[in-house]
Write a protein that holds these residues in place. Structure first.
Motif, PDB file in Angstrom:
ATOM      1  N   VAL A 148       0.939 -10.248 -23.390  1.00  0.00           N
ATOM      2  CA  VAL A 148       1.332 -11.414 -23.811  1.00  0.00           C
ATOM      3  C   VAL A 148       2.444 -11.167 -22.674  1.00  0.00           C
ATOM      4  N   GLY A 149       3.184  -9.951 -22.868  1.00  0.00           N
ATOM      5  CA  GLY A 149       4.661 -10.392 -22.495  1.00  0.00           C
ATOM      6  C   GLY A 149       4.749 -10.104 -21.040  1.00  0.00           C
ATOM      7  N   GLU A 150       3.298  -9.318 -20.173  1.00  0.00           N
ATOM      8  CA  GLU A 150       3.141  -8.902 -18.984  1.00  0.00           C
ATOM      9  C   GLU A 150       3.113 -10.274 -18.334  1.00  0.00           C
ATOM     10  N   ILE A 151       2.473 -11.514 -18.738  1.00  0.00           N
ATOM     11  CA  ILE A 151       2.284 -13.201 -19.195  1.00  0.00           C
ATOM     12  C   ILE A 151       3.481 -14.125 -18.814  1.00  0.00           C
ATOM     13  N   TYR A 152       4.141 -13.669 -19.909  1.00  0.00           N
ATOM     14  CA  TYR A 152       4.988 -13.993 -20.065  1.00  0.00           C
ATOM     15  C   TYR A 152       6.266 -13.941 -18.956  1.00  0.00           C
ATOM     16  N   ASN A 153       6.321 -12.742 -18.000  1.00  0.00           N
ATOM     17  CA  ASN A 153       7.620 -11.844 -17.094  1.00  0.00           C
ATOM     18  C   ASN A 153       7.226 -13.410 -15.599  1.00  0.00           C
ATOM     19  N   LEU A 154       5.749 -13.177 -16.200  1.00  0.00           N
ATOM     20  CA  LEU A 154       5.201 -13.658 -15.002  1.00  0.00           C
ATOM     21  C   LEU A 154       5.044 -15.400 -15.118  1.00  0.00           C
ATOM     22  N   ALA A 155       5.906 -15.971 -16.137  1.00  0.00           N
ATOM     23  CA  ALA A 155       5.659 -18.001 -15.637  1.00  0.00           C
ATOM     24  C   ALA A 155       7.292 -17.849 -16.500  1.00  0.00           C
ATOM     25  N   THR A 156       8.751 -16.805 -16.173  1.00  0.00           N
ATOM     26  CA  THR A 156       9.572 -16.900 -16.569  1.00  0.00           C
ATOM     27  C   THR A 156      10.196 -16.292 -15.030  1.00  0.00           C
ATOM     28  N   CYS A 157       9.299 -15.867 -14.342  1.00  0.00           N
ATOM     29  CA  CYS A 157       9.551 -14.947 -12.537  1.00  0.00           C
ATOM     30  C   CYS A 157      11.132 -14.429 -13.408  1.00  0.00           C
ATOM     31  N   SER A 158      10.831 -13.341 -13.849  1.00  0.00           N
ATOM     32  CA  SER A 158      11.017 -12.326 -14.774  1.00  0.00           C
ATOM     33  C   SER A 158      10.951 -10.518 -13.649  1.00  0.00           C
ATOM     34  N   SER A 159      11.831 -10.120 -13.468  1.00  0.00           N
ATOM     35  CA  SER A 159      12.132  -9.125 -12.172  1.00  0.00           C
ATOM     36  C   SER A 159      10.938  -7.953 -12.517  1.00  0.00           C
ATOM     37  N   LYS A 160      10.445  -8.445 -13.996  1.00  0.00           N
ATOM     38  CA  LYS A 160      10.225  -7.437 -14.660  1.00  0.00           C
ATOM     39  C   LYS A 160       8.154  -7.916 -13.725  1.00  0.00           C
ATOM     40  N   ALA A 161       7.935  -8.738 -13.845  1.00  0.00           N
ATOM     41  CA  ALA A 161       6.670  -9.614 -13.494  1.00  0.00           C
ATOM     42  C   ALA A 161       6.608  -8.698 -12.627  1.00  0.00           C
ATOM     43  N   GLN A 162       4.629  -8.444 -12.443  1.00  0.00           N
ATOM     44  CA  GLN A 162       3.451  -7.771 -11.828  1.00  0.00           C
ATOM     45  C   GLN A 162       3.234  -8.931 -10.759  1.00  0.00           C
ATOM     46  N   VAL A 163       2.688  -7.900  -9.998  1.00  0.00           N
ATOM     47  CA  VAL A 163       1.290  -8.667  -8.702  1.00  0.00           C
ATOM     48  C   VAL A 163       0.198  -8.067  -9.085  1.00  0.00           C
ATOM     49  N   GLY A 164      -0.739  -8.538  -8.528  1.00  0.00           N
ATOM     50  CA  GLY A 164      -2.215  -8.713  -9.071  1.00  0.00           C
ATOM     51  C   GLY A 164      -2.353  -7.167  -8.094  1.00  0.00           C
ATOM     52  N   ASN A 165      -2.921  -6.718  -8.406  1.00  0.00           N
ATOM     53  CA  ASN A 165      -3.850  -5.086  -8.119  1.00  0.00           C
ATOM     54  C   ASN A 165      -4.711  -5.109  -7.178  1.00  0.00           C
ATOM     55  N   VAL A 166      -5.594  -6.541  -8.003  1.00  0.00           N
ATOM     56  CA  VAL A 166      -6.706  -6.752  -6.941  1.00  0.00           C
ATOM     57  C   VAL A 166      -6.458  -8.019  -6.165  1.00  0.00           C
ATOM     58  N   PHE A 167      -5.652  -8.772  -6.185  1.00  0.00           N
ATOM     59  CA  PHE A 167      -5.350  -9.689  -4.714  1.00  0.00           C
ATOM     60  C   PHE A 167      -3.840 -10.232  -5.254  1.00  0.00           C
ATOM     61  N   ALA A 168      -2.977 -10.064  -4.192  1.00  0.00           N
ATOM     62  CA  ALA A 168      -2.236  -9.911  -4.903  1.00  0.00           C
ATOM     63  C   ALA A 168      -1.196 -11.403  -3.390  1.00  0.00           C
ATOM     64  N   TRP A 169      -0.545 -12.659  -3.820  1.00  0.00           N
ATOM     65  CA  TRP A 169       0.116 -13.716  -3.281  1.00  0.00           C
ATOM     66  C   TRP A 169       0.577 -13.468  -1.838  1.00  0.00           C
ATOM     67  N   MET A 170      -0.268 -13.514  -0.934  1.00  0.00           N
ATOM     68  CA  MET A 170       0.456 -12.824   0.841  1.00  0.00           C
ATOM     69  C   MET A 170       0.028 -13.761   1.933  1.00  0.00           C
ATOM     70  N   GLU A 171       1.337 -13.861   2.934  1.00  0.00           N
ATOM     71  CA  GLU A 171       0.051 -14.829   4.021  1.00  0.00           C
ATOM     72  C   GLU A 171      -0.428 -14.385   4.695  1.00  0.00           C
ATOM     73  N   THR A 172      -0.143 -13.590   4.613  1.00  0.00           N
ATOM     74  CA  THR A 172      -1.128 -12.762   5.748  1.00  0.00           C
ATOM     75  C   THR A 172      -2.724 -12.273   4.781  1.00  0.00           C
ATOM     76  N   SER A 173      -2.558 -12.683   3.641  1.00  0.00           N
ATOM     77  CA  SER A 173      -4.218 -11.806   2.699  1.00  0.00           C
ATOM     78  C   SER A 173      -4.861 -13.192   3.050  1.00  0.00           C
ATOM     79  N   LEU A 174      -4.548 -14.489   3.960  1.00  0.00           N
ATOM     80  CA  LEU A 174      -4.988 -15.295   4.132  1.00  0.00           C
ATOM     81  C   LEU A 174      -5.814 -16.319   5.377  1.00  0.00           C
ATOM     82  N   ASP A 175      -6.165 -16.729   5.051  1.00  0.00           N
ATOM     83  CA  ASP A 175      -6.796 -17.955   6.782  1.00  0.00           C
ATOM     84  C   ASP A 175      -7.006 -19.169   6.189  1.00  0.00           C
TER      85      ASP A 175
END
Length: 432
Positions: A388-415
């Motif tokens: 729950v804490g990790e999800i809250y960090n993502l929703a509030t743009c906390s500096s502790k927010a993590q990126v996905g270890n299976v897929f991370a949001w990057m322009e170079t990852s998409l067509d």
């Protein structure tokens, strides 16, 4: 022997007399009691004539018989009319089903087919013009955004290219107007000419998309690769983004993203993951008047999200294969949970992850009615259940927010395909 024959004849006359009198008593329903009348009849007299003559009163029976006959004829006519009506309705239904090309009210899910920037080429002229007009409006919006960018950066090259693209769009709008006038006047060209015209417009639109994309690249030169959003301005069967790599086998997962949409009914399909033999291996969809749903191995759980208000919302869904337990979070707050969602079924690897479209077949079969309309950003996938804490960090743009270890949001990852566009986006600074 002669006496026996006379007796038999007399018995048959007596039976017939009772039948005539019984018909009289049963045909006249006046709410009173009925009675049987025995009347002697001379040997040589007609038995029915004698009955009518001796009945009390005789004319009433004759009138009743005539009324009954008239009623029977009326009922027969009514039945014939009803049969004719049934035949007409059956014929109309058959014609309607023939014109609709299949079962009434059924949902058709065809193969992928050829995709282009004008959608389904089998559409009628009016549908084609509507789709073309929407595409032009999308291009104009992108040009307006580019114009604002060029003003702030004082780029002479951007201004020059913007003017050229604006001129091209003006020419296309003139073609649309001419086509509308032609249709209204009933002067539609032949199929061959129409196909050629569509080809020319298609080629021009493709060129416009490429030039606008090149111009938009100028905005991305100085921004981080994860600070962007995808925009799907139209409900089409050709705008989408394809993730370059597949997903691994997963026994648990968390999917999170930022969404903004006011589409109705339903925002469409933010993403779909299909594998060989199962198009609905992992899908997030809000289609028609249904609530948003998550599908795993074609099993469904309804999610308590309310997001189609035109504002940015952060959503997360967690799931574990053990007992199929799932949880749903909106804007950092848990909104619902459940179990028995595809229990003990691991997410299969080597599939295809598509953003913006629902797959009916692996990598295709897109249906415009299920397409995502709106903006999407910060799409991440983990192969575990976030806290729950990790999800809250993502929703509030906390500096502790993590990126996905299976897929991370990057322009170079998409067509990107079909005119879906990228714009600078930084969560929590541009919200609403």
């Amino acid at each position: 022997m002669q006496q026996a024959t006379k007796n038999v004849g007399f018995c048959w006359r007596l039976i017939f007399l009772f039948a005539c009198v019984f018909w009289e008593s049963s045909s006249q329903d006046f709410g009173g009691q009925t009675q049987f009348i025995c009347t002697s009849v001379p040997k040589d007299m007609d038995i029915c004539a004698a009955t009518l003559r001796n009945s009390v009163p005789g004319e009433d029976l004759k009138t009743t018989v005539m009324q009954l006959r008239e009623t029977v004829l009326q009922q027969k006519e009514t039945i014939m009319n009803q049969k004719e009506t049934i035949r007409e309705l059956t014929s109309k239904l058959a014609r309607c089903e023939s014109q609709s090309g299949g079962e009434p009210g059924g949902r058709s899910k065809g193969a992928a087919g050829a995709k282009n920037t004008m959608g389904d080429v089998s559409r009628g002229p009016a549908d084609t013009l509507t789709q073309l007009s929407q595409t032009l409006q999308s291009l104009k919006q992108r040009l307006e955004n580019l114009e604002q960018f060029s003003r702030s950066n004082n780029s002479a090259q951007a201004n020059s290219l913007k003017d050229l693209l604006q001129s091209k769009i003006d020419d296309l709008e003139k073609q649309v107007l001419s086509r509308v006038n032609s249709i209204e006047e009933g002067k539609q060209p032949g199929l061959r000419n129409e196909t050629q015209q569509r080809g020319r417009v298609e080629s021009t639109l493709t060129s416009l998309h490429e030039r606008i994309t090149d111009l938009e690249k100028g905005q991305r030169e100085n921004r981080p690769l994860d600070k962007f959003q995808l925009t799907f301005p139209l409900r089409t069967n050709y705008m989408y983004a394809k993730v370059k790599k597949s997903l691994p086998e997963m026994y648990a997962l968390t999917v999170c993203m930022w969404l903004k949409s006011n589409a109705s009914p339903g925002v469409g399909t933010p993403f779909s993951y299909a594998v060989e033999g199962q198009a609905n291996e992992l899908v997030l969809i809000e289609w028609g008047n249904n609530p948003m749903e998550i599908l795993i191995n074609d099993k469904v759980a309804k999610l308590p999200f309310l997001i189609n208000d035109g504002k940015w919302h952060h959503i997360c869904v967690t799931w574990t294969t053990r007992d199929g337990v799932w949880e749903a979070f909106q804007d950092g707050v848990k909104r619902g949970s459940g179990e028995n969602l595809a229990p003990y079924h691991p997410i299969k690897p080597q599939g295809l992850l598509i953003i913006g479209q629902e797959q009916d077949t692996l990598g295709g079969g897109f249906d415009a009615t299920q397409a995502f309309v709106g903006d999407l950003a910060n799409f991440h996938i983990w192969d575990r259940k976030l806290s729950v804490g990790e999800i809250y960090n993502l929703a509030t743009c906390s500096s502790k927010a993590q990126v996905g270890n299976v897929f991370a949001w990057m322009e170079t990852s998409l067509d990107i395909y079909g005119g879906a566009s990228k714009w600078t986006f930084e969560a929590c600074r541009q919200l609403n």
